[in-house]
Design a protein around this motif. Structure first.
Motif, PDB file in Angstrom:
ATOM      1  N   HIS A   2      17.898  10.476  14.489  1.00 48.55           N
ATOM      2  CA  HIS A   2      18.587  10.264  13.225  1.00 48.55           C
ATOM      3  C   HIS A   2      17.577   9.741  12.217  1.00 48.55           C
ATOM      4  O   HIS A   2      16.848   8.803  12.481  1.00 48.55           O
ATOM      5  CB  HIS A   2      19.724   9.262  13.393  1.00 48.55           C
ATOM      6  N   CYS A  25      23.234   0.891  15.147  1.00 47.64           N
ATOM      7  CA  CYS A  25      23.698   2.087  15.842  1.00 47.64           C
ATOM      8  C   CYS A  25      23.360   2.010  17.329  1.00 47.64           C
ATOM      9  O   CYS A  25      22.375   1.376  17.715  1.00 47.64           O
ATOM     10  CB  CYS A  25      23.036   3.339  15.255  1.00 47.64           C
ATOM     11  N   VAL A  77      24.321   9.393   9.257  1.00 40.56           N
ATOM     12  CA  VAL A  77      24.411   8.037   9.785  1.00 40.56           C
ATOM     13  C   VAL A  77      25.193   7.151   8.808  1.00 40.56           C
ATOM     14  O   VAL A  77      24.860   7.105   7.626  1.00 40.56           O
ATOM     15  CB  VAL A  77      23.004   7.421   9.993  1.00 40.56           C
TER      16      VAL A  77
END
Length: 175
Positions: A2, A25, A77
């Motif tokens: 990401h 995350c 994200v």
């Protein structure tokens, strides 16, 4: 993998602005700042740096910092971009856009914006649509989930935010 480029947040930097970038995350993210490069952040890691306030949109008109979150190129994200002191409000896009992404906009690890997929004047606000470019049903998908974020190229009225010059910021992935 990401990746989120912080320069897409149109943030501005005369003295140094301090930034703390946090990865909440459950996966690794690659955060980048321009100028300044980037850094891999594993879950729970923080990257702190400062930038001179003479670059980008920091300390601009009336000594204000201007910033935004843009979904014009898509989403991958969730993010929160907030001042670390008082005096102004932060912005966020924490919705499950990847999980709710319409089938025609789905991309590996994210959700494309309609301009990226269709490349038409209507969705990209180019050509004959460059002067009068209203939101579309596709851009409303993003705006409904992340009202603070740019959802199409001409979405200025509801998507540009300010803080007084001298403000420091915290960026949180997966808030």
């Amino acid at each position: 993998m990401h990746l989120f480029l912080l320069s897409s947040l149109l943030f501005a930097f005369a003295n140094a602005a301090n930034f703390d970038v946090v990865n909440n995350c459950p996966f690794t993210v690659w955060a980048a700042a321009s100028p300044g490069g980037g850094r891999q952040l594993d879950q729970g890691q923080t990257w702190s740096f400062n930038r001179l306030r003479t670059a980008y949109a920091l300390n601009q008109f009336n000594n204000m910092d201007f910033f935004d979150i843009s979904l014009v190129d898509g989403f991958n994200v969730p993010i929160d971009f907030s001042p670390t002191g008082g005096g102004c409000r932060g912005i966020r896009c924490a919705a499950d856009i990847n999980g709710q992404c319409p089938g025609d906009l789905r991309a590996p690890g994210g959700c494309n914006n309609p301009c990226t997929v269709y490349k038409t004047d209507q969705y990209c606000c180019t050509g004959s649509a460059s002067n009068n470019c209203p939101p579309t049903d596709k851009s409303r998908f993003f705006k409904d989930r992340c009202p603070d974020a740019y959802s199409y190229p001409k979405d200025d009225q509801t998507s540009t935010f300010t803080c007084p010059g001298g403000t420091n910021y915290r960026v949180v992935f997966c808030p």
